[in-house]
Design a protein around this motif. Sequence first.
Motif, PDB file in Angstrom:
ATOM      1  N   THR B 299      40.062  36.980  41.700  1.00  0.00           N
ATOM      2  CA  THR B 299      40.777  37.914  40.841  1.00  0.00           C
ATOM      3  C   THR B 299      41.382  37.174  39.651  1.00  0.00           C
ATOM      4  O   THR B 299      41.955  36.102  39.807  1.00  0.00           O
ATOM      5  N   VAL B 300      41.217  37.748  38.479  1.00  0.00           N
ATOM      6  CA  VAL B 300      41.809  37.211  37.256  1.00  0.00           C
ATOM      7  C   VAL B 300      42.630  38.344  36.637  1.00  0.00           C
ATOM      8  O   VAL B 300      42.097  39.443  36.437  1.00  0.00           O
ATOM      9  N   ILE B 317      38.703  41.411  36.716  1.00  0.00           N
ATOM     10  CA  ILE B 317      39.310  40.843  35.514  1.00  0.00           C
ATOM     11  C   ILE B 317      40.099  41.942  34.801  1.00  0.00           C
ATOM     12  O   ILE B 317      39.534  42.947  34.371  1.00  0.00           O
ATOM     13  N   GLY B 318      41.421  41.751  34.720  1.00  0.00           N
ATOM     14  CA  GLY B 318      42.236  42.656  33.924  1.00  0.00           C
ATOM     15  C   GLY B 318      42.337  44.063  34.484  1.00  0.00           C
ATOM     16  O   GLY B 318      42.378  45.015  33.718  1.00  0.00           O
ATOM     17  N   VAL B 319      42.390  44.194  35.802  1.00  0.00           N
ATOM     18  CA  VAL B 319      42.494  45.543  36.365  1.00  0.00           C
ATOM     19  C   VAL B 319      43.742  45.664  37.243  1.00  0.00           C
ATOM     20  O   VAL B 319      44.280  44.683  37.732  1.00  0.00           O
ATOM     21  N   ASP B 320      44.197  46.905  37.407  1.00  0.00           N
ATOM     22  CA  ASP B 320      45.438  47.183  38.127  1.00  0.00           C
ATOM     23  C   ASP B 320      45.260  48.437  38.975  1.00  0.00           C
ATOM     24  O   ASP B 320      44.573  49.372  38.562  1.00  0.00           O
ATOM     25  N   ASN B 321      45.862  48.414  40.170  1.00  0.00           N
ATOM     26  CA  ASN B 321      46.031  49.638  40.960  1.00  0.00           C
ATOM     27  C   ASN B 321      44.705  50.280  41.389  1.00  0.00           C
ATOM     28  O   ASN B 321      44.593  51.493  41.473  1.00  0.00           O
ATOM     29  N   LEU B 322      43.709  49.451  41.675  1.00  0.00           N
ATOM     30  CA  LEU B 322      42.408  49.979  42.101  1.00  0.00           C
ATOM     31  C   LEU B 322      42.165  49.691  43.578  1.00  0.00           C
ATOM     32  O   LEU B 322      42.650  48.704  44.126  1.00  0.00           O
ATOM     33  N   ILE B 323      41.380  50.580  44.195  1.00  0.00           N
ATOM     34  CA  ILE B 323      40.814  50.321  45.514  1.00  0.00           C
ATOM     35  C   ILE B 323      39.341  50.003  45.286  1.00  0.00           C
ATOM     36  O   ILE B 323      38.619  50.806  44.694  1.00  0.00           O
ATOM     37  N   ILE B 324      38.911  48.832  45.703  1.00  0.00           N
ATOM     38  CA  ILE B 324      37.529  48.399  45.484  1.00  0.00           C
ATOM     39  C   ILE B 324      36.943  48.064  46.846  1.00  0.00           C
ATOM     40  O   ILE B 324      37.451  47.188  47.545  1.00  0.00           O
TER      41      ILE B 324
END
Lengths: 358, 358
Positions: B299-300, B317-324
């Motif tokens: 994670t970056v 890269i540069g993501v927030d508040n996600l379910i992956i």
Amino acid sequence: MKTYGLIMAGGIGSRFWPISRKKKPKQLLNLTGNEIIINETIDRLTNVIDKENIFIITNEDYVGPIIETTKERILTRNIISEPSSRNTAACIGYAAMKIIKNYNDGIMVIAPSDAYIRETDKFSANLLSAVKLAEENDKIVTIGITPTYPATGYGYIKYEKDSSQGINIVKKFKEKPDLETAKTYINEGNYLWNSGIIICKASIIERKFKELVPDIYDNLNIIKNYINTSEEKKIIKNIYPNIRSISIDYAILESTALNNEMLVVEGNFEWSDMGSWNSLEVLHDKDEFGNIILGDAITVDTTNCIIQSEKKLITTIGVDNLIIVETADTIMICDKNKSQDVKKVLEILNNTNRRDFL
Amino acid sequence: MKTYGLIMAGGIGSRFWPISRKKKPKQLLNLTGNEIIINETIDRLTNVIDKENIFIITNEDYVGPIIETTKERILTRNIISEPSSRNTAACIGYAAMKIIKNYNDGIMVIAPSDAYIRETDKFSANLLSAVKLAEENDKIVTIGITPTYPATGYGYIKYEKDSSQGINIVKKFKEKPDLETAKTYINEGNYLWNSGIIICKASIIERKFKELVPDIYDNLNIIKNYINTSEEKKIIKNIYPNIRSISIDYAILESTALNNEMLVVEGNFEWSDMGSWNSLEVLHDKDEFGNIILGDAITVDTTNCIIQSEKKLITTIGVDNLIIVETADTIMICDKNKSQDVKKVLEILNNTNRRDFL
């Protein structure tokens, strides 16, 4: 005077990771859905230059894959191998020496292997104009692209029309600007995008190296003496890594432009340098929500995303402005505005010894 | 009086798609990293109830997988098959009839198969108190969870302390509140989360069905007559699908509570109903940026994400508040605040005949 094509194919295209890899860099990928990028570049030049006069220069690691990829288009003997990557000045200088040695002189059409150009007829016409200018003027000619929006991802060329001669003189090269600056460039109207395509006699290249970067010239001159001899390979291997690593822009073009010795042909074809994932936006149609979907995906409440699946179904729910890419071994999810930070992932992979992913 | 466990395991857990599938619903998954959820539920009950007195009731489609998963913990003859899903009233009523027929009566401990509970010692103590209350009071007892934050994803139980008897009387069941309402519940201090765990004599259940939902009682009573006969299976198959599909809360508990005939034991153990991907937040430690990472990920500039990889390296890269979430055949990227919209994907999969993904 004959025209020779030189396709520079040494780049690793790390900004298209995870699709582009060390073993399969960007120029060897089919990102357009039509043809592998380097083959599109070859085909564009073949409209103007005889096939046997088109050369590719690349890192020795890529020689094998490039021969394999381009074998129906390019003579194997026209693939020039660099023992190490020394930036564009070295590779252009080396190729110029080969042309001078083999053919005495010639017009060189020097082009990156990995740009995207849609309107090839316009490209051919612009290129022929540039070749004619280079032959008649003994100057370095470049093709600048008519900007269609205030891009911050491209370098710019400031130019001045010389109406009496019907030519455009390059005034200055400009680095990638911020948005405000880019807007002023567009408003002023005398700026073009820097395509990196250069058209020039090999003898002019040689002269410019001698004048402007004599340290590089000295190394190139040693190499020149051994070209076509049994010792060429050995000398290249020894000398090439010592050549200063510098771009042709910094080594030659910028100061040449400041002396009003560079011309620019305005290229009015659709162009992208394919510098990042965002470049895919010019290549593919979007759905009604601004998404580009390549492969198998189901999107719910999803806007402005680029989604590329390899084998798995990708589903997205409530997301915006993401680049989502699946490859055989990895999945990348990246904010579109952060796509330059792909290099941070590459650093981590390198530092953690996970080089299989590079 | 003996105590009998009844684990309700008919749910399909679609909110944990793509990990939970029709063929492998949530209760058969290991979401905690320790043990498959239904086995954790069994183990919790086994601390208080004899193994041979614990039953599982489930849809006939899941009987095979549940036998396979629980075979070291549960007697195969204690797996009760429903010919179709008719919500919780039907399944609890049917099980109560079986207990009355086989054992005359008994205290039923009825629990969902798919909740997460961390502090099992506290759970056992709370459950023993509830069993004692149910036996002594002839009332329906539930376990309510001490709220630790103003959750909007849970139903609430309003209660009143009866200090003279040292018991808590349920006043009202409350649906999932909005945030403001949830905050007032927490401030008022006399609200608990509804865990769905019910403790009650089978004979009381039977009486309540007769009083409150006579149409269901009539069907259950027909079934009761055939339990342990050669025709039981046939009768179940014919009658069960006719039973009104209604939850035990609507059928029995809400009106019972309004008559002050329900008690609640305050459960002070850590609990989650595992109702959505967001529930994973209580199960796993976060990194310093608020991410829960299960599997292989880099994670970056990534914050507050839940990332679960199956085989591939996931990079963000540069993501927030996600379910992956990656599974063998799919990749889901979902905004955490939109996780309930997973059902929209399921609808699309159903409507587009891609049922392999369900």
